[in-house]
Design a protein around this motif. Structure first.
Motif, PDB file in Angstrom:
ATOM      1  N   VAL A 178       0.839  -1.203   0.000  1.00 55.15           N
ATOM      2  CA  VAL A 178       0.000   0.000   0.000  1.00 55.15           C
ATOM      3  C   VAL A 178       0.877   1.258   0.000  1.00 55.15           C
ATOM      4  CG1 VAL A 178      -1.683   1.299   1.355  1.00 55.15           C
ATOM      5  CG2 VAL A 178      -1.941  -1.168   1.099  1.00 55.15           C
ATOM      6  N   PHE A 179       1.973   1.221   0.739  1.00 53.42           N
ATOM      7  CA  PHE A 179       2.894   2.366   0.781  1.00 53.42           C
ATOM      8  C   PHE A 179       3.469   2.655  -0.603  1.00 53.42           C
ATOM      9  CE2 PHE A 179       7.326   3.763   1.210  1.00 53.42           C
ATOM     10  CZ  PHE A 179       7.156   4.947   1.917  1.00 53.42           C
ATOM     11  N   ILE A 180       3.911   1.626  -1.309  1.00 54.92           N
ATOM     12  CA  ILE A 180       4.493   1.820  -2.640  1.00 54.92           C
ATOM     13  C   ILE A 180       3.440   2.341  -3.614  1.00 54.92           C
ATOM     14  CG2 ILE A 180       5.542   0.611  -4.594  1.00 54.92           C
ATOM     15  CD1 ILE A 180       6.884  -1.249  -2.574  1.00 54.92           C
ATOM     16  N   VAL A 181       2.226   1.784  -3.551  1.00 49.95           N
ATOM     17  CA  VAL A 181       1.159   2.207  -4.462  1.00 49.95           C
ATOM     18  C   VAL A 181       0.786   3.667  -4.223  1.00 49.95           C
ATOM     19  CG1 VAL A 181      -1.274   1.823  -5.039  1.00 49.95           C
ATOM     20  CG2 VAL A 181       0.257  -0.122  -4.790  1.00 49.95           C
ATOM     21  N   CYS A 182       0.782   4.101  -2.971  1.00 52.32           N
ATOM     22  CA  CYS A 182       0.389   5.482  -2.665  1.00 52.32           C
ATOM     23  C   CYS A 182       1.459   6.502  -3.043  1.00 52.32           C
ATOM     24  CB  CYS A 182       0.067   5.604  -1.175  1.00 52.32           C
ATOM     25  SG  CYS A 182      -1.446   4.764  -0.662  1.00 52.32           S
ATOM     26  N   PHE A 183       2.714   6.123  -2.998  1.00 48.24           N
ATOM     27  CA  PHE A 183       3.778   7.095  -3.260  1.00 48.24           C
ATOM     28  C   PHE A 183       4.168   7.175  -4.737  1.00 48.24           C
ATOM     29  CE2 PHE A 183       4.361   7.492   1.215  1.00 48.24           C
ATOM     30  CZ  PHE A 183       5.046   8.674   1.395  1.00 48.24           C
ATOM     31  N   THR A 184       3.855   6.159  -5.510  1.00 49.23           N
ATOM     32  CA  THR A 184       4.257   6.187  -6.926  1.00 49.23           C
ATOM     33  C   THR A 184       3.615   7.343  -7.697  1.00 49.23           C
ATOM     34  OG1 THR A 184       4.627   3.797  -6.859  1.00 49.23           O
ATOM     35  CG2 THR A 184       4.384   4.827  -9.023  1.00 49.23           C
ATOM     36  N   PRO A 185       2.281   7.562  -7.625  1.00 44.91           N
ATOM     37  CA  PRO A 185       1.707   8.715  -8.363  1.00 44.91           C
ATOM     38  C   PRO A 185       2.228  10.057  -7.876  1.00 44.91           C
ATOM     39  CG  PRO A 185      -0.006   7.162  -7.709  1.00 44.91           C
ATOM     40  CD  PRO A 185       1.234   6.765  -6.984  1.00 44.91           C
TER      41      PRO A 185
ATOM     42  N   ALA B 274      -4.366  15.357 -10.360  1.00 47.29           N
ATOM     43  CA  ALA B 274      -3.117  15.782  -9.745  1.00 47.29           C
ATOM     44  C   ALA B 274      -3.281  15.937  -8.234  1.00 47.29           C
ATOM     45  CB  ALA B 274      -2.641  17.092 -10.361  1.00 47.29           C
ATOM     46  N   GLN B 275      -4.414  16.495  -7.811  1.00 44.70           N
ATOM     47  CA  GLN B 275      -4.669  16.644  -6.382  1.00 44.70           C
ATOM     48  C   GLN B 275      -4.823  15.283  -5.689  1.00 44.70           C
ATOM     49  OE1 GLN B 275      -4.857  19.319  -4.208  1.00 44.70           O
ATOM     50  NE2 GLN B 275      -3.888  20.438  -5.891  1.00 44.70           N
ATOM     51  N   ILE B 276      -5.468  14.343  -6.359  1.00 42.57           N
ATOM     52  CA  ILE B 276      -5.589  12.990  -5.788  1.00 42.57           C
ATOM     53  C   ILE B 276      -4.212  12.354  -5.625  1.00 42.57           C
ATOM     54  CG2 ILE B 276      -6.465  10.668  -6.236  1.00 42.57           C
ATOM     55  CD1 ILE B 276      -8.885  11.943  -7.582  1.00 42.57           C
TER      56      ILE B 276
END
Length: 489
Positions: free
Chosen positions: A408-415, A439-441
């Protein structure tokens, strides 16, 4: 001039409302998830601090819950930024909010990095040097200090930056303000350097998580495969008598057994002994009979005339032949134990008719044991088995739980890094692009990671689910009782 200023205010307010309306879904889900994250991380911190067994991973999870709680509280300034958007003028609040936000998010990622190292040591190197509670405390203190030093730069790099607001109806462009990183010529180099440093730091964390958990999954899979193979194919030794190698294996077993006993003979030697004793010399038979008669006379004379001391000895050849094959240690003839001092060390093996078939004196001496006997004595004092975390279901469940948190950490930081590096540094799109919905998301997803962690804990830990259920049921029943009491009163 007043007329112009009023027109600018109208255009800014209209633009702010349009952006707010587009960002309203993000604002709503951040309000809901922020409240859920605050409650979830408070319960997570209480459960893993006071309700769980103390260990390094549990302590790190409690510290991670505290950091995530701070991140969820920071949802409030982020919601205000999206609400106000192009009319954000509070410069100090902008700097302070992003300083604390970067500090908390960096600590969250580095704690997950330490957890991955600890899980790898527990599962893949269970008998090696492990992290202790004291080491974990020092690691958390170092992470907090490093995050503080890393985040101080946001007081300089973040500010209420001017953005261009275009009204296509009147074909007019006005200047608004929005809280983001500065793009001045004096700050653009430092912003780029620190953004690259952040990316390299997160890349190090991502690679560590990927390598550590890949090795962990491989180790657990290999262990389960080995256990399954042992259950399906138990090791049963089958012997085929018709096989020519059977005689060789049987002879090896006989030789091994002959070394393990303390006066035992092998079956092959024992068979030869019985065959030799069946061919006893007549002269030896006569000597044995004479010795037996002398012994009977001596015993008869020592009975003092009492019939109860009379002994009837029968040492015929047939009786000896019938007794000898059954017992391999007892002698073939009745032993005569003399009272001479030189014969004190001899035991029941001191018979003259079978002394040549007995083991050597060195073998029978108490100081000279065979190698296998000594090994048996030493193997009795086995060392206690050390704890293997890979075989423990609780440790495996804890490992898979932290693996899910890391994913979950990797998925959230990639974008987030795609927007910050690709769009801002490579494509040079400018600050206006950040006001877009997607972009805000992407920019708020690192904060959302702190909300998802308690959900993962709840999914993987049934005790945590029961704890949350008990807390909420207690609150509901407490409110119901208070309401009922108020109505009665």
């Amino acid at each position: 001039m007043k007329n112009y200023t009023s027109d600018e205010d109208v255009i800014l307010e209209k633009t702010r409302y349009d952006i707010f309306r587009h960002l309203l879904p993000v604002i709503v889900y951040m309000i809901l998830f922020g409240a859920a994250g605050i409650v979830g991380n408070i319960l997570t911190f209480i459960f893993y601090t006071f309700k769980s067994k103390r260990s390094t991973t549990v302590m790190l999870i409690a510290c991670l819950a505290m950091v995530d709680l701070i991140v969820c509280v920071l949802f409030i300034p982020n919601i205000i930024e999206m609400w106000v958007n192009v009319k954000y003028t509070a410069s100090f609040i902008c700097k302070l909010a992003h300083f604390v936000g970067l500090w908390a998010v960096a600590c969250s990622g580095l704690i997950l990095w330490v957890v991955a190292i600890d899980r790898h040591r527990k599962i893949c190197r269970p008998f090696g040097k492990q992290m202790t509670l004291v080491t974990a405390k020092y690691a958390v203190i170092a992470i907090v200090s490093f995050g503080l030093v890393l985040s101080v730069r946001n007081f300089a790099n973040f500010d209420s930056v001017e953005v261009n607001v275009v009204d296509h109806d009147v074909n007019m462009t006005v200047q608004g303000r929005y809280c983001t990183t500065r793009d001045d010529d004096s700050y653009i180099v430092s912003v780029t350097i620190f953004t690259v440093i952040d990316f390299l730091l997160m890349l190090m964390v991502w690679l560590t998580l990927a390598v550590a958990y890949s090795h962990i999954i491989y180790t657990i899979f290999k262990l389960q495969k080995k256990r399954k193979r042992l259950h399906q194919n138990p090791k049963v030794k089958t012997l085929d008598i018709n096989n020519p190698s059977y005689e060789i294996e049987r002879q090896d077993e006989i030789n091994t057994n002959s070394q393990q006993g303390h006066g035992s003979f092998s079956s092959a030697v024992h068979t030869e002994e019985t065959e030799e004793h069946r061919k006893v010399d007549p002269v030896k038979q006569h000597e044995n009979s004479e010795r037996a008669s002398i012994l009977s006379n001596e015993l008869g004379s020592s009975s003092y005339g009492d019939d109860k001391y009379a002994i009837d000895l029968d040492i015929s050849t047939e009786s000896r032949q019938s007794v000898q094959p059954r017992v391999s240690v007892t002698p073939t003839c009745s032993s005569i134990q003399e009272s001479r001092p030189s014969d004190e060390n001899t035991t029941e093996y001191s018979s003259s008719c079978d002394i040549e078939h007995l083991p050597d004196a060195g073998t029978l001496s108490p100081g000279n044991h065979s190698k296998s006997t000594m090994q048996k004595k030493f193997h009795r004092h086995k060392k206690p088995k050390r704890y293997n975390s890979a075989k423990c279901a609780v440790e495996r469940n804890l490992t898979f739980k932290m693996l899910a948190v890391s994913i979950v950490f990797i998925v959230c930081f990639t974008p987030y890094f795609i927007i910050k590096i690709l769009m801002r540094e490579v494509l040079k799109t400018g600050e206006e692009y950040e006001l877009n919905l997607w972009a805000q998301i992407s920019l708020r997803l690192p904060y959302m990671n702190s909300v998802f962690n308690p959900i993962v804990y709840c999914a993987f830990n049934p005790k945590f689910r029961l704890y949350i259920k008990g807390v909420f049921l207690g609150l509901v029943f407490g409110c119901f009782r208070k309401t009922k009491y108020l109505f009665k009163s």
